[in-house]
Write a protein that holds these residues in place. Structure first.
Motif, PDB file in Angstrom:
ATOM      1  N   ILE A   2      29.190  40.619  11.698  1.00 40.14           N
ATOM      2  CA  ILE A   2      29.628  39.519  12.541  1.00 40.14           C
ATOM      3  C   ILE A   2      30.418  40.084  13.708  1.00 40.14           C
ATOM      4  O   ILE A   2      31.298  40.935  13.540  1.00 40.14           O
ATOM      5  CB  ILE A   2      30.460  38.511  11.730  1.00 40.14           C
ATOM      6  N   LEU A   3      30.103  39.627  14.897  1.00 36.97           N
ATOM      7  CA  LEU A   3      30.747  40.097  16.123  1.00 36.97           C
ATOM      8  C   LEU A   3      32.182  39.612  16.214  1.00 36.97           C
ATOM      9  O   LEU A   3      32.588  38.683  15.509  1.00 36.97           O
ATOM     10  CB  LEU A   3      29.970  39.578  17.331  1.00 36.97           C
ATOM     11  N   THR A   4      32.947  40.201  17.128  1.00 36.27           N
ATOM     12  CA  THR A   4      34.334  39.810  17.384  1.00 36.27           C
ATOM     13  C   THR A   4      34.490  39.503  18.860  1.00 36.27           C
ATOM     14  O   THR A   4      33.994  40.244  19.720  1.00 36.27           O
ATOM     15  CB  THR A   4      35.301  40.945  16.987  1.00 36.27           C
ATOM     16  N   TRP A   5      35.180  38.397  19.161  1.00 36.29           N
ATOM     17  CA  TRP A   5      35.471  37.990  20.534  1.00 36.29           C
ATOM     18  C   TRP A   5      36.145  39.165  21.254  1.00 36.29           C
ATOM     19  O   TRP A   5      37.069  39.773  20.714  1.00 36.29           O
ATOM     20  CB  TRP A   5      36.389  36.779  20.488  1.00 36.29           C
ATOM     21  N   PRO A   6      35.714  39.500  22.461  1.00 38.68           N
ATOM     22  CA  PRO A   6      36.301  40.640  23.171  1.00 38.68           C
ATOM     23  C   PRO A   6      37.804  40.476  23.416  1.00 38.68           C
ATOM     24  O   PRO A   6      38.254  39.460  23.949  1.00 38.68           O
ATOM     25  CB  PRO A   6      35.532  40.659  24.500  1.00 38.68           C
ATOM     26  N   ALA A   7      38.564  41.491  23.047  1.00 36.71           N
ATOM     27  CA  ALA A   7      40.027  41.449  23.194  1.00 36.71           C
ATOM     28  C   ALA A   7      40.459  41.436  24.655  1.00 36.71           C
ATOM     29  O   ALA A   7      41.576  41.014  24.965  1.00 36.71           O
ATOM     30  CB  ALA A   7      40.643  42.645  22.479  1.00 36.71           C
ATOM     31  N   ASP A   8      39.594  41.860  25.570  1.00 33.76           N
ATOM     32  CA  ASP A   8      39.931  41.898  26.989  1.00 33.76           C
ATOM     33  C   ASP A   8      39.877  40.530  27.662  1.00 33.76           C
ATOM     34  O   ASP A   8      40.257  40.406  28.824  1.00 33.76           O
ATOM     35  CB  ASP A   8      38.979  42.844  27.738  1.00 33.76           C
ATOM     36  N   GLN A  58      36.341  40.677  33.814  1.00 35.54           N
ATOM     37  CA  GLN A  58      36.308  39.861  32.600  1.00 35.54           C
ATOM     38  C   GLN A  58      35.041  39.009  32.548  1.00 35.54           C
ATOM     39  O   GLN A  58      34.484  38.794  31.474  1.00 35.54           O
ATOM     40  CB  GLN A  58      37.547  38.977  32.518  1.00 35.54           C
ATOM     41  N   LYS A  59      34.560  38.547  33.694  1.00 36.96           N
ATOM     42  CA  LYS A  59      33.315  37.776  33.744  1.00 36.96           C
ATOM     43  C   LYS A  59      32.153  38.634  33.244  1.00 36.96           C
ATOM     44  O   LYS A  59      31.311  38.172  32.478  1.00 36.96           O
ATOM     45  CB  LYS A  59      33.048  37.303  35.172  1.00 36.96           C
ATOM     46  N   ALA A  60      32.131  39.896  33.637  1.00 38.15           N
ATOM     47  CA  ALA A  60      31.075  40.805  33.177  1.00 38.15           C
ATOM     48  C   ALA A  60      31.154  40.998  31.663  1.00 38.15           C
ATOM     49  O   ALA A  60      30.128  41.025  30.977  1.00 38.15           O
ATOM     50  CB  ALA A  60      31.186  42.150  33.900  1.00 38.15           C
ATOM     51  N   ILE A  61      32.372  41.106  31.131  1.00 39.05           N
ATOM     52  CA  ILE A  61      32.558  41.244  29.676  1.00 39.05           C
ATOM     53  C   ILE A  61      32.073  39.990  28.966  1.00 39.05           C
ATOM     54  O   ILE A  61      31.348  40.055  27.971  1.00 39.05           O
ATOM     55  CB  ILE A  61      34.036  41.535  29.351  1.00 39.05           C
ATOM     56  N   PHE A  62      32.469  38.808  29.475  1.00 41.12           N
ATOM     57  CA  PHE A  62      32.044  37.543  28.876  1.00 41.12           C
ATOM     58  C   PHE A  62      30.519  37.419  28.908  1.00 41.12           C
ATOM     59  O   PHE A  62      29.896  37.079  27.902  1.00 41.12           O
ATOM     60  CB  PHE A  62      32.680  36.359  29.622  1.00 41.12           C
ATOM     61  N   ASP A  63      29.916  37.680  30.068  1.00 36.26           N
ATOM     62  CA  ASP A  63      28.458  37.552  30.204  1.00 36.26           C
ATOM     63  C   ASP A  63      27.721  38.491  29.256  1.00 36.26           C
ATOM     64  O   ASP A  63      26.751  38.088  28.603  1.00 36.26           O
ATOM     65  CB  ASP A  63      28.031  37.826  31.646  1.00 36.26           C
ATOM     66  N   PHE A  66      28.066  37.060  25.640  1.00 35.46           N
ATOM     67  CA  PHE A  66      27.208  35.897  25.383  1.00 35.46           C
ATOM     68  C   PHE A  66      25.723  36.266  25.407  1.00 35.46           C
ATOM     69  O   PHE A  66      24.997  35.967  24.465  1.00 35.46           O
ATOM     70  CB  PHE A  66      27.481  34.775  26.398  1.00 35.46           C
ATOM     71  N   HIS A  67      25.275  36.910  26.487  1.00 30.19           N
ATOM     72  CA  HIS A  67      23.845  37.144  26.676  1.00 30.19           C
ATOM     73  C   HIS A  67      23.287  38.258  25.794  1.00 30.19           C
ATOM     74  O   HIS A  67      22.215  38.088  25.201  1.00 30.19           O
ATOM     75  CB  HIS A  67      23.549  37.450  28.147  1.00 30.19           C
ATOM     76  N   GLU A  68      24.005  39.361  25.687  1.00 31.55           N
ATOM     77  CA  GLU A  68      23.477  40.505  24.943  1.00 31.55           C
ATOM     78  C   GLU A  68      23.964  40.545  23.499  1.00 31.55           C
ATOM     79  O   GLU A  68      23.162  40.543  22.569  1.00 31.55           O
ATOM     80  CB  GLU A  68      23.829  41.805  25.664  1.00 31.55           C
ATOM     81  N   ASP A  69      25.287  40.605  23.316  1.00 27.62           N
ATOM     82  CA  ASP A  69      25.832  40.738  21.958  1.00 27.62           C
ATOM     83  C   ASP A  69      25.485  39.532  21.089  1.00 27.62           C
ATOM     84  O   ASP A  69      25.087  39.673  19.935  1.00 27.62           O
ATOM     85  CB  ASP A  69      27.347  40.935  21.997  1.00 27.62           C
ATOM     86  N   ALA A  71      23.123  37.344  21.657  1.00 30.21           N
ATOM     87  CA  ALA A  71      21.709  36.988  21.803  1.00 30.21           C
ATOM     88  C   ALA A  71      21.545  35.582  22.386  1.00 30.21           C
ATOM     89  O   ALA A  71      20.953  34.698  21.778  1.00 30.21           O
ATOM     90  CB  ALA A  71      20.967  37.124  20.477  1.00 30.21           C
ATOM     91  N   GLU A  72      22.121  35.384  23.584  1.00 30.58           N
ATOM     92  CA  GLU A  72      22.079  34.090  24.276  1.00 30.58           C
ATOM     93  C   GLU A  72      22.737  32.977  23.472  1.00 30.58           C
ATOM     94  O   GLU A  72      22.329  31.820  23.525  1.00 30.58           O
ATOM     95  CB  GLU A  72      20.639  33.706  24.638  1.00 30.58           C
ATOM     96  N   GLY A  73      23.746  33.330  22.707  1.00 29.88           N
ATOM     97  CA  GLY A  73      24.493  32.320  21.956  1.00 29.88           C
ATOM     98  C   GLY A  73      23.949  32.021  20.573  1.00 29.88           C
ATOM     99  O   GLY A  73      24.331  31.030  19.960  1.00 29.88           O
ATOM    100  N   ALA A  74      23.088  32.875  20.042  1.00 26.60           N
ATOM    101  CA  ALA A  74      22.468  32.620  18.740  1.00 26.60           C
ATOM    102  C   ALA A  74      23.227  33.240  17.565  1.00 26.60           C
ATOM    103  O   ALA A  74      22.947  32.908  16.419  1.00 26.60           O
ATOM    104  CB  ALA A  74      21.033  33.141  18.740  1.00 26.60           C
TER     105      ALA A  74
END
Length: 140
Positions: A2-8, A58-63, A66-69, A71-74
């Motif tokens: 399970i992934l973890t929300w980025p600390a940054d 931070q926008k790049a980290i968020f994107d 969401f998109h890669e880690d 899998a588009e929110g799956a």
């Protein structure tokens, strides 16, 4: 895993915060009188709407998250509970509890989340910041 929300990434902003519980009831309409309710399922998710203000980095980290880690929110992920995690533990009169060294004792809590029905919406905020608004389902 399970992934973890980025600390940054920063804490969600307060004005956009909205939390409601998933309705776990089943409504039965009777021929006369008020409707009756019973439990439809035993545990319900919390539905949270929130937003974060991000720098370009931070926008790049968020994107990427969401998109890669995710899998588009799956995919599911753990996120620090913004209403509890990192806040000082207080006595009944509101005084922070301290360690022997005089440092406040901080609470820790995290959520198991899935992305909600609304995919993140991006708007420009100020001159060089971005606002990401999104929904989460916090698992019971």
């Amino acid at each position: 895993m399970i992934l973890t929300w980025p600390a940054d990434l920063p804490r969600p902003e307060r004005p956009s915060w909205q939390l409601t519980s998933q309705d776990a009831r089943r409504k039965t309409q009777s021929d006369a009188g008020p409707a009756r309710y019973r439990r439809r399922f035993s545990s319900a998710a919390k539905l949270v709407t929130l937003s974060v203000i991000l720098t370009r980095d931070q926008k790049a980290i968020f994107d990427r998250f969401f998109h890669e880690d995710c899998a588009e929110g799956a995919r599911l992920f753990y996120m620090p509970d913004p209403t509890t995690d990192g806040w000082a533990l207080l006595t009944s009169d509101g005084t922070p509890l301290l360690t022997g060294g005089g440092v406040p004792i901080l609470m820790a809590a995290r959520w198991l989340c899935s992305w909600g029905d609304q995919v993140p919406v991006e708007t420009i905020h100020g001159q060089v910041e971005f606002k990401k608004s999104f929904n989460l389902q916090v698992m019971p």
